[in-house]
Design a protein around this motif. Structure first.
Motif, PDB file in Angstrom:
ATOM      1  N   VAL A  46       0.836  -1.208   0.000  1.00 32.43           N
ATOM      2  CA  VAL A  46       0.000   0.000   0.000  1.00 32.43           C
ATOM      3  C   VAL A  46       0.868   1.253   0.000  1.00 32.43           C
ATOM      4  N   VAL A  47       1.917   1.235   0.829  1.00 31.50           N
ATOM      5  CA  VAL A  47       2.826   2.382   0.910  1.00 31.50           C
ATOM      6  C   VAL A  47       3.496   2.632  -0.435  1.00 31.50           C
ATOM      7  N   VAL A  48       3.936   1.560  -1.107  1.00 35.58           N
ATOM      8  CA  VAL A  48       4.614   1.691  -2.402  1.00 35.58           C
ATOM      9  C   VAL A  48       3.710   2.359  -3.422  1.00 35.58           C
ATOM     10  N   PHE A  49       2.458   1.909  -3.508  1.00 35.59           N
ATOM     11  CA  PHE A  49       1.543   2.500  -4.484  1.00 35.59           C
ATOM     12  C   PHE A  49       1.214   3.952  -4.143  1.00 35.59           C
ATOM     13  N   ILE A  50       1.028   4.261  -2.869  1.00 39.61           N
ATOM     14  CA  ILE A  50       0.721   5.639  -2.475  1.00 39.61           C
ATOM     15  C   ILE A  50       1.869   6.569  -2.822  1.00 39.61           C
ATOM     16  N   PHE A  51       3.085   6.179  -2.456  1.00 39.86           N
ATOM     17  CA  PHE A  51       4.245   7.020  -2.749  1.00 39.86           C
ATOM     18  C   PHE A  51       4.480   7.152  -4.248  1.00 39.86           C
ATOM     19  N   PHE A  52       4.258   6.068  -4.989  1.00 38.38           N
ATOM     20  CA  PHE A  52       4.526   6.113  -6.424  1.00 38.38           C
ATOM     21  C   PHE A  52       3.582   7.070  -7.146  1.00 38.38           C
ATOM     22  N   PHE A  53       2.274   6.929  -6.902  1.00 40.04           N
ATOM     23  CA  PHE A  53       1.305   7.720  -7.654  1.00 40.04           C
ATOM     24  C   PHE A  53       1.193   9.159  -7.160  1.00 40.04           C
TER      25      PHE A  53
ATOM     26  N   PHE B  91      15.773   5.331 -16.761  1.00 39.84           N
ATOM     27  CA  PHE B  91      16.218   6.126 -15.616  1.00 39.84           C
ATOM     28  C   PHE B  91      15.055   6.607 -14.742  1.00 39.84           C
ATOM     29  N   PRO B  92      13.959   7.136 -15.320  1.00 45.17           N
ATOM     30  CA  PRO B  92      12.824   7.550 -14.470  1.00 45.17           C
ATOM     31  C   PRO B  92      12.270   6.409 -13.623  1.00 45.17           C
ATOM     32  N   SER B  93      12.243   5.193 -14.188  1.00 44.22           N
ATOM     33  CA  SER B  93      11.767   4.038 -13.425  1.00 44.22           C
ATOM     34  C   SER B  93      12.701   3.744 -12.254  1.00 44.22           C
ATOM     35  N   LEU B  94      14.012   3.853 -12.494  1.00 44.38           N
ATOM     36  CA  LEU B  94      14.992   3.637 -11.436  1.00 44.38           C
ATOM     37  C   LEU B  94      14.809   4.649 -10.314  1.00 44.38           C
ATOM     38  N   ILE B  95      14.649   5.918 -10.685  1.00 46.07           N
ATOM     39  CA  ILE B  95      14.480   6.972  -9.686  1.00 46.07           C
ATOM     40  C   ILE B  95      13.194   6.768  -8.894  1.00 46.07           C
ATOM     41  N   SER B  96      12.139   6.343  -9.569  1.00 45.91           N
ATOM     42  CA  SER B  96      10.879   6.056  -8.870  1.00 45.91           C
ATOM     43  C   SER B  96      11.081   4.986  -7.813  1.00 45.91           C
ATOM     44  N   GLY B  97      11.773   3.919  -8.185  1.00 48.50           N
ATOM     45  CA  GLY B  97      12.032   2.849  -7.234  1.00 48.50           C
ATOM     46  C   GLY B  97      12.871   3.305  -6.060  1.00 48.50           C
ATOM     47  N   VAL B  98      13.897   4.107  -6.339  1.00 44.45           N
ATOM     48  CA  VAL B  98      14.773   4.599  -5.273  1.00 44.45           C
ATOM     49  C   VAL B  98      13.986   5.469  -4.297  1.00 44.45           C
ATOM     50  N   ILE B  99      13.194   6.393  -4.814  1.00 44.09           N
ATOM     51  CA  ILE B  99      12.441   7.308  -3.956  1.00 44.09           C
ATOM     52  C   ILE B  99      11.435   6.553  -3.106  1.00 44.09           C
TER      53      ILE B  99
ATOM     54  N   SER C 189      12.282  -6.030  -3.814  1.00 40.40           N
ATOM     55  CA  SER C 189      11.439  -6.826  -4.721  1.00 40.40           C
ATOM     56  C   SER C 189      10.019  -6.276  -4.801  1.00 40.40           C
ATOM     57  N   ILE C 190       9.601  -5.516  -3.776  1.00 34.65           N
ATOM     58  CA  ILE C 190       8.234  -4.983  -3.759  1.00 34.65           C
ATOM     59  C   ILE C 190       8.011  -3.983  -4.891  1.00 34.65           C
ATOM     60  N   ILE C 191       9.049  -3.225  -5.233  1.00 31.63           N
ATOM     61  CA  ILE C 191       8.859  -2.169  -6.231  1.00 31.63           C
ATOM     62  C   ILE C 191       8.704  -2.731  -7.636  1.00 31.63           C
ATOM     63  N   SER C 192       8.807  -4.058  -7.797  1.00 36.74           N
ATOM     64  CA  SER C 192       8.476  -4.643  -9.099  1.00 36.74           C
ATOM     65  C   SER C 192       6.998  -4.425  -9.425  1.00 36.74           C
ATOM     66  N   LEU C 193       6.195  -4.175  -8.393  1.00 35.16           N
ATOM     67  CA  LEU C 193       4.754  -3.934  -8.594  1.00 35.16           C
ATOM     68  C   LEU C 193       4.484  -2.631  -9.339  1.00 35.16           C
ATOM     69  N   ILE C 194       5.441  -1.700  -9.308  1.00 38.28           N
ATOM     70  CA  ILE C 194       5.272  -0.445 -10.047  1.00 38.28           C
ATOM     71  C   ILE C 194       6.159  -0.445 -11.288  1.00 38.28           C
ATOM     72  N   SER C 195       6.456  -1.657 -11.795  1.00 37.15           N
ATOM     73  CA  SER C 195       7.175  -1.859 -13.054  1.00 37.15           C
ATOM     74  C   SER C 195       8.604  -1.347 -13.040  1.00 37.15           C
ATOM     75  N   VAL C 196       9.226  -1.332 -11.870  1.00 36.09           N
ATOM     76  CA  VAL C 196      10.653  -1.047 -11.798  1.00 36.09           C
ATOM     77  C   VAL C 196      11.376  -2.338 -12.165  1.00 36.09           C
ATOM     78  N   GLN C 197      12.248  -2.281 -13.164  1.00 40.74           N
ATOM     79  CA  GLN C 197      12.796  -3.499 -13.743  1.00 40.74           C
ATOM     80  C   GLN C 197      14.021  -3.998 -12.977  1.00 40.74           C
ATOM     81  N   GLU C 198      13.754  -4.408 -11.740  1.00 40.59           N
ATOM     82  CA  GLU C 198      14.812  -5.016 -10.934  1.00 40.59           C
ATOM     83  C   GLU C 198      14.720  -6.536 -11.060  1.00 40.59           C
ATOM     84  N   LEU C 199      15.375  -7.255 -10.174  1.00 37.19           N
ATOM     85  CA  LEU C 199      15.524  -8.707 -10.331  1.00 37.19           C
ATOM     86  C   LEU C 199      14.190  -9.445 -10.337  1.00 37.19           C
ATOM     87  N   THR C 200      13.297  -9.116  -9.430  1.00 35.37           N
ATOM     88  CA  THR C 200      12.000  -9.809  -9.372  1.00 35.37           C
ATOM     89  C   THR C 200      11.181  -9.552 -10.621  1.00 35.37           C
TER      90      THR C 200
END
Length: 294
Positions: A116-123, A161-169, A237-248
């Motif tokens: 829930v936190v990941v989706f709230i922060f992302f959007f 790069f924007p996807s990476l920054i989204s995941g980091v933030i 691994s949770i941030i794969s839910l917002i299409s950040v292209q990490e290992l998961t």
């Protein structure tokens, strides 16, 4: 190695035997009940592969995802440490408003499911920040340049790069709540006599915090902070839910395209285990050296 086996007792061997039996049962159940055809020989090709057109080796899906996970974990841990330190200091502030605002942030994030936190922060924050700074256009400009090797080394493919920054933030904002509590505990563990001595020689509260309290607090919180960094790697691994292209995320792509279900996920689990276990042993050794040097 011989010393290691000498330290083992019969309960250790019993545990190893039970684990081997359990995994053997799972293996036979998969082959017998699911009629699954193992294709382990294909996995190395999705880690590191030969490009026939360019005639060179390149990092394939799983290795790309692993490198993205490492980058995100490093950058997110640095940002989480900075934010968490400010939050921990704010939690100990004499100002009631600052203290309550920091506590509200920490308690909300520590008691809401990570998804829930990941989706709230992302959007509501991360994506808005990226759009406001026009990072996508800037990243595409860098990607079109020929000499962009240094950018790709630190951030991977610049079009993502924007996807990476989204995941980091997103990851840093979530983990900063736990780092803040660790820092708060460290600050409150500093004896009051240290603070009183600082005030007695005319130090301001800022000087007391900078030169007396924080150095001692951060020294005490190194072990839990190291554990939190390992937790952050797993939480990435949770941030794969917002299409950040990490290992998961890359593993999901691989499974969808090849149906190497068990091989891909077991390999991914092995990657996470090697990184986290290796870091845990490294931090334990550094902690032992630190204690022996005192």
């Amino acid at each position: 190695m011989t010393i290691f086996f000498k330290k083992l007792r019969w309960p250790d061997y019993l545990i190893v035997a039970v684990l081997l039996g359990f995994f053997s049962y799972i293996w036979l159940a998969i082959e017998g009940n699911l009629n699954y055809e193992w294709r382990w020989h294909l996995i190395p090709n999705y880690i590191y592969s030969w490009h026939t057109t360019r005639e060179e080796w390149f990092a394939n899906l799983l290795l790309q995802g692993l490198m993205a996970t490492v980058r995100i974990s490093i950058y997110a841990s640095i940002l989480a440490l900075i934010l968490g330190t400010f939050l921990g200091v704010a939690r100990c502030s004499p100002n009631l408003t600052i203290r309550m605002l920091a506590r509200t942030y920490l308690e909300l994030l520590r008691n809401i499911p990570p998804v829930v936190v990941v989706f709230i922060f992302f959007f509501f924050l991360s994506q808005q920040l990226i759009d406001a700074l026009n990072l996508e256009r800037w990243a595409r400009g860098i990607a079109r340049q020929e000499n962009n090797g240094i950018w790709e080394f630190f951030f991977g493919e610049m079009r993502r790069f924007p996807s990476l920054i989204s995941g980091v933030i997103v990851l840093a904002l979530f983990e900063s709540a736990f780092v803040g509590e660790i820092v708060r505990a460290g600050i409150q563990s500093v004896p009051k006599g240290q603070r009183e001595a600082a005030r007695s020689i005319g130090m301001s509260r800022y000087q007391e915090l900078r030169y007396i309290v924080l150095p001692q607090a951060l020294h005490k919180v190194v072990p839990p902070m190291a554990n939190q960094f390992i937790t952050l790697i797993k939480d990435s691994s949770i941030i794969s839910l917002i299409s950040v292209q990490e290992l998961t995320f890359k593993t999901v792509e691989l499974v969808a395209s090849t149906r190497l279900i068990f091989e891909a996920w077991i390999t991914t689990a092995a990657f996470y285990f090697v990184i986290c276990f290796g870091l845990s042993r490294l931090f334990a050794r550094l902690e032992n050296r630190r204690r022996s040097g005192q």
